[in-house]
Motif scaffolding. Structure first.
Motif, PDB file in Angstrom:
ATOM      1  N   PRO A  92      18.701 -33.527  16.305  1.00  0.00           N
ATOM      2  CA  PRO A  92      17.812 -33.363  15.155  1.00  0.00           C
ATOM      3  C   PRO A  92      18.471 -32.692  13.948  1.00  0.00           C
ATOM      4  CG  PRO A  92      17.142 -31.943  16.969  1.00  0.00           C
ATOM      5  CD  PRO A  92      18.233 -32.821  17.472  1.00  0.00           C
ATOM      6  N   LEU A  93      19.407 -31.797  14.182  1.00  0.00           N
ATOM      7  CA  LEU A  93      20.069 -31.120  13.061  1.00  0.00           C
ATOM      8  C   LEU A  93      21.488 -31.646  12.917  1.00  0.00           C
ATOM      9  CD1 LEU A  93      18.867 -27.460  13.650  1.00  0.00           C
ATOM     10  CD2 LEU A  93      17.994 -29.109  12.009  1.00  0.00           C
ATOM     11  N   LEU A  94      21.783 -32.191  11.751  1.00  0.00           N
ATOM     12  CA  LEU A  94      23.109 -32.728  11.472  1.00  0.00           C
ATOM     13  C   LEU A  94      23.813 -31.839  10.460  1.00  0.00           C
ATOM     14  CD1 LEU A  94      22.185 -36.491  11.152  1.00  0.00           C
ATOM     15  CD2 LEU A  94      23.263 -35.352  13.088  1.00  0.00           C
ATOM     16  N   GLU A  95      25.139 -31.921  10.452  1.00  0.00           N
ATOM     17  CA  GLU A  95      25.884 -31.143   9.465  1.00  0.00           C
ATOM     18  C   GLU A  95      25.689 -31.725   8.066  1.00  0.00           C
ATOM     19  OE1 GLU A  95      30.261 -29.168   8.752  1.00  0.00           O
ATOM     20  OE2 GLU A  95      30.132 -30.892  10.081  1.00  0.00           O
ATOM     21  N   ALA A  96      25.603 -33.054   7.984  1.00  0.00           N
ATOM     22  CA  ALA A  96      25.456 -33.670   6.668  1.00  0.00           C
ATOM     23  C   ALA A  96      24.811 -35.043   6.786  1.00  0.00           C
ATOM     24  CB  ALA A  96      26.820 -33.813   6.005  1.00  0.00           C
ATOM     25  N   VAL A  97      24.110 -35.396   5.728  1.00  0.00           N
ATOM     26  CA  VAL A  97      23.578 -36.744   5.543  1.00  0.00           C
ATOM     27  C   VAL A  97      23.918 -37.113   4.113  1.00  0.00           C
ATOM     28  CG1 VAL A  97      21.522 -38.196   5.459  1.00  0.00           C
ATOM     29  CG2 VAL A  97      21.695 -36.390   7.181  1.00  0.00           C
ATOM     30  N   GLY A  98      24.627 -38.226   3.961  1.00  0.00           N
ATOM     31  CA  GLY A  98      25.012 -38.648   2.623  1.00  0.00           C
ATOM     32  C   GLY A  98      24.757 -40.123   2.426  1.00  0.00           C
ATOM     33  N   VAL A  99      24.455 -40.500   1.187  1.00  0.00           N
ATOM     34  CA  VAL A  99      24.225 -41.906   0.839  1.00  0.00           C
ATOM     35  C   VAL A  99      25.333 -42.305  -0.126  1.00  0.00           C
ATOM     36  CG1 VAL A  99      22.623 -43.576  -0.142  1.00  0.00           C
ATOM     37  CG2 VAL A  99      21.733 -41.595   1.106  1.00  0.00           C
ATOM     38  N   LEU A 100      26.106 -43.311   0.275  1.00  0.00           N
ATOM     39  CA  LEU A 100      27.290 -43.709  -0.486  1.00  0.00           C
ATOM     40  C   LEU A 100      27.239 -45.180  -0.854  1.00  0.00           C
ATOM     41  CD1 LEU A 100      30.125 -42.786  -1.484  1.00  0.00           C
ATOM     42  CD2 LEU A 100      31.006 -43.525   0.735  1.00  0.00           C
ATOM     43  N   ASP A 165      23.685 -45.452   9.167  1.00  0.00           N
ATOM     44  CA  ASP A 165      22.276 -45.811   9.329  1.00  0.00           C
ATOM     45  C   ASP A 165      22.132 -47.275   9.733  1.00  0.00           C
ATOM     46  OD1 ASP A 165      19.405 -45.223   9.046  1.00  0.00           O
ATOM     47  OD2 ASP A 165      19.547 -46.704   7.433  1.00  0.00           O
ATOM     48  N   THR A 166      23.012 -48.126   9.247  1.00  0.00           N
ATOM     49  CA  THR A 166      22.946 -49.555   9.564  1.00  0.00           C
ATOM     50  C   THR A 166      23.080 -49.810  11.067  1.00  0.00           C
ATOM     51  OG1 THR A 166      23.924 -50.050   7.431  1.00  0.00           O
ATOM     52  CG2 THR A 166      24.031 -51.794   9.066  1.00  0.00           C
ATOM     53  N   LEU A 167      23.882 -49.016  11.755  1.00  0.00           N
ATOM     54  CA  LEU A 167      24.144 -49.228  13.176  1.00  0.00           C
ATOM     55  C   LEU A 167      23.758 -48.026  14.031  1.00  0.00           C
ATOM     56  CD1 LEU A 167      27.660 -50.908  12.844  1.00  0.00           C
ATOM     57  CD2 LEU A 167      25.457 -52.031  13.077  1.00  0.00           C
ATOM     58  N   THR A 168      22.908 -47.161  13.530  1.00  0.00           N
ATOM     59  CA  THR A 168      22.576 -45.936  14.244  1.00  0.00           C
ATOM     60  C   THR A 168      21.857 -46.215  15.571  1.00  0.00           C
ATOM     61  OG1 THR A 168      21.592 -43.738  14.067  1.00  0.00           O
ATOM     62  CG2 THR A 168      20.330 -45.561  13.133  1.00  0.00           C
ATOM     63  N   GLU A 169      22.028 -45.302  16.519  1.00  0.00           N
ATOM     64  CA  GLU A 169      21.308 -45.364  17.776  1.00  0.00           C
ATOM     65  C   GLU A 169      20.058 -44.492  17.730  1.00  0.00           C
ATOM     66  OE1 GLU A 169      23.825 -45.009  21.307  1.00  0.00           O
ATOM     67  OE2 GLU A 169      25.552 -45.504  20.065  1.00  0.00           O
ATOM     68  N   GLY A 170      19.740 -44.005  16.555  1.00  0.00           N
ATOM     69  CA  GLY A 170      18.545 -43.178  16.384  1.00  0.00           C
ATOM     70  C   GLY A 170      18.859 -41.692  16.360  1.00  0.00           C
ATOM     71  N   GLN A 171      17.806 -40.939  16.163  1.00  0.00           N
ATOM     72  CA  GLN A 171      17.955 -39.492  16.077  1.00  0.00           C
ATOM     73  C   GLN A 171      16.784 -38.847  16.824  1.00  0.00           C
ATOM     74  OE1 GLN A 171      18.074 -38.008  12.058  1.00  0.00           O
ATOM     75  NE2 GLN A 171      18.816 -36.006  12.688  1.00  0.00           N
ATOM     76  N   ASP A 172      17.066 -37.778  17.563  1.00  0.00           N
ATOM     77  CA  ASP A 172      16.000 -37.047  18.280  1.00  0.00           C
ATOM     78  C   ASP A 172      15.164 -36.221  17.338  1.00  0.00           C
ATOM     79  OD1 ASP A 172      16.768 -38.117  20.715  1.00  0.00           O
ATOM     80  OD2 ASP A 172      18.173 -36.494  21.121  1.00  0.00           O
TER      81      ASP A 172
END
Length: 172
Positions: A92-100, A165-172
């Motif tokens: 659930p907690l990530l170090e970073a999320v960026g949109v490029l 995000d295109t190939l993510t396995e999801g996030q808890d």
């Protein structure tokens, strides 16, 4: 006056002389240097990890728009950096999320990078993502477009592994 006992029997004398000769032979054998031992060969030089990983030439994308091309580019990035892909669902907690946004020309070269949502709180992550995107060129050639700008969301774990995000396995 003390007398020493001196053997006079020939068999005893012969046995003592034989033992003395054997002892001298044994001791003289200790003074010879050991046989020369070849030093082990030097270890091979450490393998140099290339800074830039190249893709096979001639990879083509049949995408007709940027949304379709995004899947090809994500698959290409996953193939080039398979050891860096986070396996399973992201925590659930990530170090970073960026949109490029990434601009790709008609040859598959990266022309420009533009952060739509930059993770400025971790500049080292931004730099690493940019390095990985550039090092992955050439990208699949956009056959039906003269150039393409595709957008993807980078989900970055503190271990240095990521998912797109295109190939993510999801996030808890």
């Amino acid at each position: 006056m003390t007398t020493r006992w001196i053997p006079t029997h020939p068999k005893v004398t012969t046995a003592l002389l034989g033992l003395g000769a054997a002892a001298l032979g044994f001791l003289s054998g200790c003074s010879t240097p050991p046989p020369a031992v070849k030093p082990p060969p030097p270890p091979p030089p450490a393998a140099k990890i290339p800074e830039r990983v190249t893709a096979p030439m001639g990879v083509t994308s049949l995408a007709r728009n940027s949304k379709e091309y995004r899947k090809d580019a994500a698959g290409h990035l996953y193939g080039m950096h398979a050891h860096r892909i986070y396996k399973g669902r992201m925590p659930p907690l990530l170090e970073a999320v960026g949109v490029l946004n990434v601009d790709i020309d008609h040859k598959g070269s990266v022309k420009a990078l533009n952060w739509m949502r930059a993770p400025k709180h971790v500049p080292h992550v931004m730099a690493e993502i940019e390095r990985m995107v550039k090092a992955s060129a050439p990208y699949p050639v956009p056959r039906h477009m003269s150039q393409v700008t595709y957008t993807d969301v980078w989900l970055w774990h503190k271990s240095g592994k990521f998912q797109l995000d295109t190939l993510t396995e999801g996030q808890d």
